[in-house]
Scaffold this active site. Structure first.
Site, PDB file in Angstrom:
ATOM      1  N   SER A 141       1.107  -1.067  -0.092  1.00  0.00           N
ATOM      2  CA  SER A 141      -0.287   0.396  -0.630  1.00  0.00           C
ATOM      3  C   SER A 141       1.123   1.031   0.263  1.00  0.00           C
ATOM      4  O   SER A 141       1.717   1.439   0.629  1.00  0.00           O
ATOM      5  CB  SER A 141      -0.764  -0.470   1.437  1.00  0.00           C
ATOM      6  OG  SER A 141      -1.462   1.058   1.405  1.00  0.00           O
ATOM      7  N   TYR A 154      -1.728  -0.029  10.626  1.00  0.00           N
ATOM      8  CA  TYR A 154      -2.048  -0.663   8.895  1.00  0.00           C
ATOM      9  C   TYR A 154      -0.386  -0.566   8.030  1.00  0.00           C
ATOM     10  O   TYR A 154      -0.542  -1.082   7.784  1.00  0.00           O
ATOM     11  CB  TYR A 154      -3.067  -0.221   8.771  1.00  0.00           C
ATOM     12  CG  TYR A 154      -3.167  -0.627   7.472  1.00  0.00           C
ATOM     13  CD1 TYR A 154      -3.504  -2.028   6.726  1.00  0.00           C
ATOM     14  CD2 TYR A 154      -3.088   0.648   5.414  1.00  0.00           C
ATOM     15  CE1 TYR A 154      -4.432  -1.963   5.606  1.00  0.00           C
ATOM     16  CE2 TYR A 154      -3.355   0.320   4.702  1.00  0.00           C
ATOM     17  CZ  TYR A 154      -4.205  -1.046   4.355  1.00  0.00           C
ATOM     18  OH  TYR A 154      -3.620  -1.299   3.183  1.00  0.00           O
TER      19      TYR A 154
HETATM   20  P1  NDP Z   1     -11.812  -5.791   1.006  1.00  0.00           P
HETATM   21  O1  NDP Z   1     -12.071  -5.855   2.013  1.00  0.00           O
HETATM   22  O2  NDP Z   1     -12.276  -5.933  -1.087  1.00  0.00           O
HETATM   23  O3  NDP Z   1     -11.278  -7.559   0.275  1.00  0.00           O
HETATM   24  C1  NDP Z   1     -10.378  -7.850   1.253  1.00  0.00           C
HETATM   25  C2  NDP Z   1      -9.821  -9.199   0.982  1.00  0.00           C
HETATM   26  O4  NDP Z   1      -9.164  -9.893   2.270  1.00  0.00           O
HETATM   27  C3  NDP Z   1     -10.910  -9.977   1.026  1.00  0.00           C
HETATM   28  O5  NDP Z   1     -11.439 -10.595   0.287  1.00  0.00           O
HETATM   29  C4  NDP Z   1     -11.284 -10.850   2.715  1.00  0.00           C
HETATM   30  O6  NDP Z   1     -11.928 -12.286   2.157  1.00  0.00           O
HETATM   31  C5  NDP Z   1      -9.279 -11.764   2.670  1.00  0.00           C
HETATM   32  N1  NDP Z   1      -9.390 -11.443   3.438  1.00  0.00           N
HETATM   33  C6  NDP Z   1      -9.525 -10.981   5.356  1.00  0.00           C
HETATM   34  N2  NDP Z   1      -8.609 -11.008   6.420  1.00  0.00           N
HETATM   35  C7  NDP Z   1      -8.855 -12.578   5.696  1.00  0.00           C
HETATM   36  C8  NDP Z   1      -7.966 -13.467   6.580  1.00  0.00           C
HETATM   37  N3  NDP Z   1      -7.557 -13.251   8.282  1.00  0.00           N
HETATM   38  N4  NDP Z   1      -8.123 -14.806   5.507  1.00  0.00           N
HETATM   39  C9  NDP Z   1      -8.476 -14.442   4.300  1.00  0.00           C
HETATM   40  N5  NDP Z   1      -8.077 -13.643   3.400  1.00  0.00           N
HETATM   41  C10 NDP Z   1      -9.202 -12.377   4.986  1.00  0.00           C
HETATM   42  O7  NDP Z   1     -10.630  -5.057   0.109  1.00  0.00           O
HETATM   43  P2  NDP Z   1      -9.658  -4.665  -0.857  1.00  0.00           P
HETATM   44  O8  NDP Z   1      -9.821  -5.211  -1.999  1.00  0.00           O
HETATM   45  O9  NDP Z   1      -9.230  -3.147  -0.891  1.00  0.00           O
HETATM   46  O10 NDP Z   1      -8.368  -4.982  -0.436  1.00  0.00           O
HETATM   47  C11 NDP Z   1      -7.287  -6.095  -0.661  1.00  0.00           C
HETATM   48  C12 NDP Z   1      -5.169  -5.748  -0.141  1.00  0.00           C
HETATM   49  O11 NDP Z   1      -5.279  -4.721  -0.766  1.00  0.00           O
HETATM   50  C13 NDP Z   1      -5.182  -6.167   1.192  1.00  0.00           C
HETATM   51  O12 NDP Z   1      -4.715  -6.563   1.584  1.00  0.00           O
HETATM   52  C14 NDP Z   1      -5.407  -3.882   1.288  1.00  0.00           C
HETATM   53  O13 NDP Z   1      -4.385  -3.832   2.846  1.00  0.00           O
HETATM   54  C15 NDP Z   1      -5.195  -3.532   0.515  1.00  0.00           C
HETATM   55  N6  NDP Z   1      -5.235  -2.231   0.000  1.00  0.00           N
HETATM   56  C16 NDP Z   1      -6.101  -1.999  -0.469  1.00  0.00           C
HETATM   57  C17 NDP Z   1      -6.632  -0.678  -0.610  1.00  0.00           C
HETATM   58  C18 NDP Z   1      -8.028   0.280  -1.042  1.00  0.00           C
HETATM   59  O14 NDP Z   1      -7.706   1.606  -0.681  1.00  0.00           O
HETATM   60  N7  NDP Z   1      -8.796  -0.722  -0.926  1.00  0.00           N
HETATM   61  C19 NDP Z   1      -5.366   0.891  -1.456  1.00  0.00           C
HETATM   62  C20 NDP Z   1      -4.514  -0.298  -0.814  1.00  0.00           C
HETATM   63  C21 NDP Z   1      -4.358  -1.906  -0.425  1.00  0.00           C
HETATM   64  P3  NDP Z   1     -12.927 -12.710   3.714  1.00  0.00           P
HETATM   65  O15 NDP Z   1     -13.446 -11.132   4.364  1.00  0.00           O
HETATM   66  O16 NDP Z   1     -13.878 -13.923   2.452  1.00  0.00           O
HETATM   67  O17 NDP Z   1     -11.606 -13.946   4.222  1.00  0.00           O
HETATM   68  C1  8X3 Z   2      -4.995   1.515   1.916  1.00  0.00           C
HETATM   69  C2  8X3 Z   2      -4.708   3.196   1.033  1.00  0.00           C
HETATM   70  O1  8X3 Z   2      -4.343   5.073   2.059  1.00  0.00           O
HETATM   71  O2  8X3 Z   2      -6.247   4.283   3.263  1.00  0.00           O
HETATM   72  O3  8X3 Z   2      -3.913   0.777   1.869  1.00  0.00           O
HETATM   73  O4  8X3 Z   2      -3.882   4.134   3.105  1.00  0.00           O
HETATM   74  S1  8X3 Z   2      -4.593   4.558   2.308  1.00  0.00           S
END
Ligand code: NDP
Ligand code: 8X3
Length: 254
Positions: A141, A154
């Site tokens: 991120s 985070y």
């Molecule tokens: P979502 O919340 O839409 O998806 C998150 C996914 O992670 C879900 O499929 C969830 O599945 C899974 N997850 C969470 N905890 C667990 C666990 N303990 N075991 C297995 N699976 C898990 O968010 P995003 O798609 O945005 O996030 C995906 C990744 O991208 C994350 O690592 C996030 O930190 C990162 N990210 C997101 C950004 C954003 O702005 N959206 C920006 C930068 C990075 P389930 O709950 O079914 O287990």
């Molecule tokens: C998620 C992006 O800007 O919320 O990783 O930290 S931000």
């Protein structure tokens, strides 16, 4: 590398993970889809199984034994893995550090750090078997490089993802396995809904008018990284919406 290309995705039930499953399926890859919500995995399997072979497994990445069991139970047609997308993760408690419950910090560390390490450790032998052309794409991120209020643990977990990715590169350099830290900025998924524990209005407010990245944008980047010629490795890729940038330093005046 075998003709059967297999991508293993963590967190395939939502956001980036689900869009990545669709992107690789469109290109004919076999899919291993994991996440805790089995009904969502099954729905995605229903959607994609006419296109490509799809194997789903309910998995909490925090449970190292469960990770090992899922990997051990992979059908022969899903081995060896070509690409691992370490995507499962979450942010919690967007409030000052001094107001956070310790359990929330632990959940982020257990998922974003230990979970990612659990899956990587379990799949490294298979990725090394694949050799040239194999990839690990770790979802970091912008929060791993740039501090901001309320990011506390985070952002620190995503800094771990960056450094772990670089260090893995060093150890894997002779194996042909590539490692990338893909660092998105603001992207409209269920991320903020999870971070705010279900506050739909807060989620909508954050993304309103920002022209945020969409899950499909990041899926496209993951596909690009993983399908480059085998002699090319992107070490780190930071992607922001055009309308997002950095702020000046924070100054507290008395
Ligand atoms: P979502 O919340 O839409 O998806 C998150 C996914 O992670 C879900 O499929 C969830 O599945 C899974 N997850 C969470 N905890 C667990 C666990 N303990 N075991 C297995 N699976 C898990 O968010 P995003 O798609 O945005 O996030 C995906 C990744 O991208 C994350 O690592 C996030 O930190 C990162 N990210 C997101 C950004 C954003 O702005 N959206 C920006 C930068 C990075 P389930 O709950 O079914 O287990
Ligand atoms: C998620 C992006 O800007 O919320 O990783 O930290 S931000």
């Amino acid at each position: 590398m075998s003709a059967n290309k297999v991508v293993f995705i963590t967190g395939a039930t939502s956001g980036f993970g689900r869009a990545t499953a669709r992107r690789f399926a469109a290109a004919g890859w076999s899919l291993v889809l994991t996440g805790r919500r089995l009904e969502r995995l099954q729905a995605l399997q229903q959607e994609l199984q006419d296109l490509v072979p799809v194997h789903v497994a309910a998995l909490d990445v925090r449970d190292a034994d469960a990770v090992a069991a899922v990997v051990a139970a992979l059908p022969a047609s899903m081995r060896p893995i070509t690409v691992l997308v370490n995507n499962a993760g979450l942010a919690l408690a967007p409030v000052p550090a001094q107001e956070v419950e310790l359990a929330d910090w632990h959940t982020m560390i257990d998922t974003n750090v230990k979970g990612l390490v659990n899956v990587t450790h379990a799949l490294l032998p298979q990725l090394i078997d694949t050799g040239a052309g194999a990839s690990i794409v770790n979802i970091g991120s912008v929060a791993g490089s740039w501090p901001y209020p309320g990011s506390h643990v985070y952002g620190a977990t995503k800094a771990f993802v960056k450094q772990f990715s670089y260090n893995l590169r060093c150890d894997l350099v002779a194996t042909g396995v590539r490692v990338t830290d893909l660092a998105p900025g603001m992207a409209e998924t269920e991320f903020t809904l999870v971070r705010t524990r279900g506050d739909q209005a807060a989620s909508e407010q954050l993304y309103r008018g920002a022209n945020a990245l969409q899950a499909e944008d990041i899926a496209e980047q993951i596909f690009y990284i993983a399908t480059l010629p085998p002699h090319m490795c992107i070490n780190r890729l930071e992607v922001m919406p055009t309308q997002q940038a950095w702020s000046p330093f924070l100054v507290h005046r008395k």
